[in-house]
Write an enzyme that holds these catalytic residues in place. Structure first.
Site, short mmCIF file in Angstrom:
data_model
loop_
_atom_site.label_atom_id
_atom_site.label_comp_id
_atom_site.label_asym_id
_atom_site.label_seq_id
_atom_site.Cartn_x
_atom_site.Cartn_y
_atom_site.Cartn_z
N ASP A 181 0.98 -1.23 -0.07
CA ASP A 181 -0.03 0.11 -0.10
C ASP A 181 0.67 1.28 0.00
OD1 ASP A 181 0.80 -0.83 2.59
OD2 ASP A 181 -0.74 0.52 3.40
N GLU A 189 -0.66 -2.06 5.27
CA GLU A 189 0.37 -1.92 6.22
C GLU A 189 0.39 -0.62 7.18
OE1 GLU A 189 3.67 -0.54 8.63
OE2 GLU A 189 3.51 -0.10 6.41
N GLU A 190 -0.12 0.51 6.06
CA GLU A 190 0.12 1.97 6.82
C GLU A 190 -0.70 2.23 7.84
OE1 GLU A 190 2.67 3.55 6.47
OE2 GLU A 190 3.49 3.18 4.55
N HIS A 247 7.47 9.11 4.59
CA HIS A 247 6.04 9.67 4.68
C HIS A 247 6.42 11.13 4.53
CE1 HIS A 247 4.18 6.59 7.27
NE2 HIS A 247 5.11 5.93 6.63
#
Length: 389
Positions: free
Chosen positions: A80, A137-138, A360
């Site tokens: 993702d 996963e995030e 990020h």
């Protein structure tokens, strides 16, 4: 350290870069990775792997049977992206409002390329390899969703490994810890309720803004006073929302935050202390604080026997001087859910690139030269299944 395995990976160097850039330009967020999953499944199917789709909504487990009997290795990659508007200026930058700002495009690329190389050399594998492509996963929900849909039974693994690119580590360095890799990480929501009214007459209200401010300050004592100074703990309040005007006292304030720790013991201490302090402080100010855990994952902790095995494979790939331990990192990763069920190791792959921002960030990028290294470690692991602990 060049040998036949290195050659097999080097022959695909251009394809590795092309795959990463294709994926980077088409990021999809958690549980929305339909095009990404279709692309992965198509390539795996064409290589002759047994592909199981739709696990945890968009997850995939692909199985490769070796030429001889033996144990089963699982290789996990998260797929993702993040809801970030990309600002890298790369020719292959995303334009759809999402971004692979944590390196998952590289994770997919390494596992997918390794699967294709191994499929072409399956007769050399004394055992089996399962590839787990995990969504979401995030937000730390994809691993459990896949597990609930039977991913671990399908994979039937004896050992699980994976890697995370890290552009704050020197390019090409392979970090393999004997124990903790990433922290336990929880996301939470806290609602502080009072009784709103006119800002000019606060005595007729119960002000949740003042209560929330005191709750936030008081909760900072948890790390300072309830866990050892030698231990790592984090309590962060990342979002405080409430109210509609400067002269209006709101009825409630919503706070979003995260809790982090390297050990289960300290994670429990912090997780119990924050709601306790919040409730008591809010009550003292005539308000009510409600705490809700939104999502989370245990700490990622390597099995030392598997870690030693992976270290040896990495040394064959990149040399002894470029493999070693490193300081644990306070981010979280639900790779932990797989490793809590099967012995495993999560190694960190250095990917630093001058002039880029960290993970990020809208300007995040990494050195693509790291990708063949991770790919080769996966290939070596599959061809050395007999050497697994």
């Amino acid at each position: 350290m060049r040998d036949e395995i290195s050659r097999l990976v080097a022959e695909r160097s251009d394809e590795i870069v092309a795959t990463r850039r294709y994926l980077h330009a088409r990021p999809e967020t958690g549980f929305q990775e339909t095009e990404t999953a279709a692309y992965i499944a198509d390539r795996l199917s064409k290589s002759g792997l047994e592909v199981h789709e739709g696990l945890g909504k968009t997850g995939i487990v692909a199985k490769l049977e070796g030429g001889r009997p033996g144990r089963t290795l699982a290789v996990r990659a998260d797929i993702d992206a993040l809801p970030i508007e990309e600002l890298t200026g790369l020719e292959f930058a995303s334009t759809n409002g999402n971004m692979h700002a944590c390196g998952h495009d590289g994770h997919i690329t390494m596992a997918l390329t390794a699967a294709e190389i191994l499929a072409a050399n399956r007769d050399r594998i004394a055992g089996n390899v399962s590839f787990i492509f995990q969504p979401s996963e995030e937000i730390a929900q994809g691993a459990l969703a896949m597990i609930a849909d039977g991913a671990m039974e399908i994979a039937n693994a004896d050992v699980v490994i994976g890697t995370h690119l890290w552009n704050q580590m020197p390019m090409g360095y392979v970090g393999v810890n004997q124990s903790t890799v990433f922290a336990a990480a929880d996301m939470f929501k806290m609602t502080v309720r009072g009784h709103g009214g006119h800002g000019a007459m606060p005595h007729l209200t119960v002000d949740p803004v003042v209560a929330a401010a005191n709750v936030i300050n008081a909760c900072q004592t948890v790390v300072a006073r309830e866990i050892s100074p030698q231990a790592m703990g984090v309590v962060t309040f990342g979002s405080v929302q409430g109210g509609s005007a400067g002269n209006v006292i709101a009825d409630e304030i919503e706070i979003l935050g995260t809790i982090r720790a390297y050990t289960p013991e300290n994670h429990q201490i912090i997780s119990e202390a924050v709601p306790r302090i919040a409730a008591n402080v809010a009550e003292g100010l005539r308000c009510e604080a409600k705490f809700e855990r939104l999502a989370g994952t245990p700490a990622v902790v390597n099995n030392p026997d598997v870690a030693n095995w992976v270290s040896g494979l990495a040394m064959q790939t990149i040399g002894e001087d470029s493999v070693g331990e490193y300081e644990p990192i306070s981010v979280g990763d639900d790779m932990a859910e797989f490793m809590n069920r099967v012995p495993g190791t999560y190694f960190i792959l250095g990917a630093s690139k001058e002039g880029t921002e960290g993970h990020h960030n809208a300007k995040f990028d990494y050195d693509e030269a790291c990708l063949p290294i991770g790919t080769e470690i996966f290939v070596r692991a599959a061809l050395d299944i007999g050497g697994m602990p």
